[in-house]
Design a protein around this motif. Structure first.
Motif, mmCIF file in Angstrom:
data_model
loop_
_atom_site.group_PDB
_atom_site.id
_atom_site.type_symbol
_atom_site.label_atom_id
_atom_site.label_comp_id
_atom_site.label_asym_id
_atom_site.label_seq_id
_atom_site.Cartn_x
_atom_site.Cartn_y
_atom_site.Cartn_z
ATOM 1 N N VAL A 96 59.844 84.108 -73.432
ATOM 2 C CA VAL A 96 60.081 82.920 -72.470
ATOM 3 C C VAL A 96 59.539 83.498 -71.150
ATOM 4 O O VAL A 96 59.575 84.626 -70.728
ATOM 5 N N GLY A 97 58.661 82.617 -70.674
ATOM 6 C CA GLY A 97 57.874 83.069 -69.386
ATOM 7 C C GLY A 97 56.289 83.206 -69.779
ATOM 8 O O GLY A 97 55.669 83.534 -68.935
ATOM 9 N N MET A 98 56.064 82.861 -71.035
ATOM 10 C CA MET A 98 54.784 83.360 -71.363
ATOM 11 C C MET A 98 54.338 81.876 -71.779
ATOM 12 O O MET A 98 54.965 80.954 -72.035
ATOM 13 N N ASP A 99 52.998 81.660 -71.508
ATOM 14 C CA ASP A 99 52.070 80.485 -72.170
ATOM 15 C C ASP A 99 50.865 80.823 -72.547
ATOM 16 O O ASP A 99 50.470 81.948 -72.574
ATOM 17 N N ALA A 100 50.227 79.867 -73.005
ATOM 18 C CA ALA A 100 48.890 80.017 -73.784
ATOM 19 C C ALA A 100 47.751 80.864 -72.745
ATOM 20 O O ALA A 100 47.231 81.852 -73.050
ATOM 21 N N GLU A 101 47.914 80.421 -71.539
ATOM 22 C CA GLU A 101 46.801 81.123 -70.476
ATOM 23 C C GLU A 101 47.475 82.457 -70.237
ATOM 24 O O GLU A 101 46.258 83.327 -70.204
ATOM 25 N N ARG A 102 48.769 82.773 -70.197
ATOM 26 C CA ARG A 102 49.004 84.042 -69.857
ATOM 27 C C ARG A 102 48.651 85.150 -71.221
ATOM 28 O O ARG A 102 48.368 86.186 -70.943
ATOM 29 N N VAL A 103 48.950 84.480 -72.514
ATOM 30 C CA VAL A 103 48.618 85.189 -73.603
ATOM 31 C C VAL A 103 47.164 85.692 -73.610
ATOM 32 O O VAL A 103 46.879 86.985 -73.976
ATOM 33 N N LYS A 104 46.289 84.860 -73.297
ATOM 34 C CA LYS A 104 45.144 85.066 -73.219
ATOM 35 C C LYS A 104 44.716 86.212 -71.953
ATOM 36 O O LYS A 104 43.840 87.004 -72.126
ATOM 37 N N ALA A 105 45.196 85.987 -70.841
ATOM 38 C CA ALA A 105 45.257 86.773 -69.528
ATOM 39 C C ALA A 105 45.387 88.358 -70.044
ATOM 40 O O ALA A 105 44.712 89.200 -69.775
ATOM 41 N N PHE A 106 46.569 88.274 -70.779
ATOM 42 C CA PHE A 106 47.083 89.568 -71.299
ATOM 43 C C PHE A 106 45.858 90.469 -72.024
ATOM 44 O O PHE A 106 45.736 91.469 -72.102
ATOM 45 N N LYS A 107 45.346 89.489 -72.972
ATOM 46 C CA LYS A 107 44.433 89.938 -74.081
ATOM 47 C C LYS A 107 43.090 90.542 -73.175
ATOM 48 O O LYS A 107 42.644 91.669 -73.404
ATOM 49 N N ALA A 134 65.283 78.097 -76.566
ATOM 50 C CA ALA A 134 64.142 78.871 -76.310
ATOM 51 C C ALA A 134 63.382 78.854 -77.838
ATOM 52 O O ALA A 134 62.273 79.462 -77.756
ATOM 53 N N PHE A 135 63.929 78.479 -79.016
ATOM 54 C CA PHE A 135 63.276 78.574 -80.369
ATOM 55 C C PHE A 135 62.043 78.059 -80.224
ATOM 56 O O PHE A 135 61.241 78.606 -80.767
ATOM 57 N N GLN A 136 61.716 76.838 -79.996
ATOM 58 C CA GLN A 136 60.508 76.000 -80.079
ATOM 59 C C GLN A 136 59.440 76.787 -79.372
ATOM 60 O O GLN A 136 58.241 76.967 -79.682
ATOM 61 N N HIS A 137 60.047 77.167 -78.122
ATOM 62 C CA HIS A 137 59.047 77.930 -77.116
ATOM 63 C C HIS A 137 58.515 79.145 -77.927
ATOM 64 O O HIS A 137 57.498 79.594 -77.854
ATOM 65 N N LYS A 138 59.429 79.878 -78.572
ATOM 66 C CA LYS A 138 58.985 81.315 -79.175
ATOM 67 C C LYS A 138 58.154 81.070 -80.566
ATOM 68 O O LYS A 138 57.210 81.574 -80.537
ATOM 69 N N LEU A 139 58.499 79.852 -81.235
ATOM 70 C CA LEU A 139 57.421 79.434 -82.312
ATOM 71 C C LEU A 139 56.110 79.366 -81.568
ATOM 72 O O LEU A 139 55.165 79.752 -82.335
ATOM 73 N N GLU A 144 50.498 81.355 -80.594
ATOM 74 C CA GLU A 144 49.483 81.687 -79.783
ATOM 75 C C GLU A 144 49.154 83.327 -79.695
ATOM 76 O O GLU A 144 48.089 83.500 -79.609
ATOM 77 N N VAL A 145 50.150 83.951 -79.965
ATOM 78 C CA VAL A 145 49.696 85.467 -80.074
ATOM 79 C C VAL A 145 48.749 85.838 -81.323
ATOM 80 O O VAL A 145 47.784 86.445 -81.260
ATOM 81 N N LYS A 146 48.991 85.044 -82.281
ATOM 82 C CA LYS A 146 48.350 85.436 -83.633
ATOM 83 C C LYS A 146 46.970 84.796 -83.303
ATOM 84 O O LYS A 146 45.760 85.203 -83.695
ATOM 85 N N LYS A 147 46.658 83.505 -82.636
ATOM 86 C CA LYS A 147 45.791 82.962 -82.378
ATOM 87 C C LYS A 147 44.814 83.868 -81.471
ATOM 88 O O LYS A 147 43.407 83.773 -81.817
#
Ligand code: FES
Length: 375
Positions: A96-107, A134-139, A144-147
């Motif tokens: 919670v607090g993550m989005d696709a952009e942030r996952v990529k920025a961490f990478k 929170a559940f749907q967002h976690k899914l 996104e993490v796997k992607k």
């Protein structure tokens, strides 16, 4: 003292609790009961100083946790700098607090590994325990993490309310293509200690869950690693908590206290050093707090003359304190402890209790303020 923790130990595992703020309110959170009292978080530069000093002492693994570390807007900077120092970096998050952009920025910043926690395998129970939707967002975030090609750990904290979903939990992890799954039993510290009556599973629940976990461990061998650990209350010997006090783990709290374990802040008559006042080197090697439970001179009987002291170090100091009021006592999980009966009483009373009868206290700032008032 052969085999016991020596002062040559290195803080290989550094856990940076970046903040106690969290959008979730899980009733098993290990953060302190009065976390609302904690102000004055370390700033970016202060964290980087800690990372540099610990790395110079041999730290290799760095976990970013909290609270919810995503709340920190400088997380990308901390990851990038830590990676450049040579750490293997782990983000421990609710998502919670993550989005696709942030996952990529961490990478892009070099993050090595993400652990996403779920509260249950169903939306209804997950969101009830989390205290928010929170559940749907976690899914979405797990996908996104796997992607983005990260190795993904999914963590499910198991307790009386969700342990019967264990098969669905594993199936969800398979669907999300997790690489590792931690079926982590609740550790009874912090908020989980307050809610223990509601959370501790019965023996029958545990036995069923263990059989299912073992069945899937065999089925998924080579595809997904599944870790399952029973709660130590049901064991006859204590866990080697933290692999020994001041042996491997170094936790830094949001306001800079250095702790040998995440729950140590509650221990009485101990002053923990702050990274604002001392170097990590001094804290680890010289501070009275980190030397307190090293070796065996602090031990009482039956630990002191026990041949197993080199394996379990007398168990968990925080658990000894919570049950007996004295952290130098044997962890009462041990059947040789003179106070083992206290664990047996908890287990026996949980067998009889109607789980719906115990009121659940959610971790939130309001509860935390009430704990401050009461203390
Ligand atoms: Fe503190 Fe075990 S949690 S010593």
């Amino acid at each position: 003292m052969a085999g016991l923790v020596s002062n040559n130990a290195k803080p290989l595992w550094l856990l940076a609790e970046l903040t106690y703020a969290c959008p979730l309110q899980c009733p098993y959170c290990s953060n302190p009961l009065d976390f609302a009292k904690t102000k004055n978080e370390l700033n970016t530069e202060e964290w980087l100083k800690v990372f540099r000093e610990a790395r110079a002492m041999g730290a290799t693994q760095l976990g970013f946790s909290g609270g919810e570390p995503l709340v920190r807007q400088d997380l990308e900077i901390l990851i990038r700098e830590a990676r450049a120092m040579g750490y293997y970096t782990n983000l421990i998050t609710s998502g919670v607090g993550m989005d696709a952009e942030r996952v990529k920025a961490f990478k892009d910043a070099g993050l090595d590994h993400i652990q996403v926690s779920f509260q249950a395998s169903s939306e209804e129970l997950n969101d009830f325990i989390a205290g928010t939707d929170a559940f749907q967002h976690k899914l979405d975030m797990a996908r996104e993490v796997k992607k983005n090609g990260y190795p993904m750990v999914l963590c499910f904290v198991l307790h009386r309310q969700n342990i019967e979903q264990i098969e669905q939990v594993i199936q969800l992890a398979v669907e999300l293509q997790a690489d590792y799954v931690e079926l982590a039993t609740t550790q009874y510290y912090g908020w989980a200690w307050v809610n223990r009556d509601y959370l501790l599973p019965t023996l029958a629940q545990l036995q069923t869950a263990e059989a299912i976990a073992h069945e899937y461990q065999a089925k998924l061998k080579g595809k997904m690693k599944l870790y399952y650990v029973v709660p130590d209350y049901y064991e006859k010997r204590p866990k080697a908590c933290m692999n020994g006090w001041g042996a491997v783990f170094l936790t830094i709290t949001p306001d800079g206290l250095a702790l040998p374990c995440h729950a140590a802040r509650q221990l009485p008559n101990m002053t923990f050093p702050n990274v604002r006042d001392h170097s990590v080197d001094w804290i680890w090697r010289e501070s009275p707090a980190f030397n307190w439970f090293r070796g065996d001179e602090w031990m009482k009987e039956p630990c002191r003359s026990c041949p197993e002291k080199t394996k379990d170090f007398g168990g968990c100091r925080c658990q000894a304190y919570l049950f007996t009021g004295d952290p130098t006592n044997t962890d009462p999980v041990c059947s040789l402890s003179p106070e083992h009966e206290k664990i047996m009483q908890v287990i026996n009373s949980r067998e009889q209790i109607n789980s719906n009868a115990a009121p659940l206290v959610f971790r939130n700032p309001k509860n935390s303020k009430e704990f401050i008032k009461a203390s």
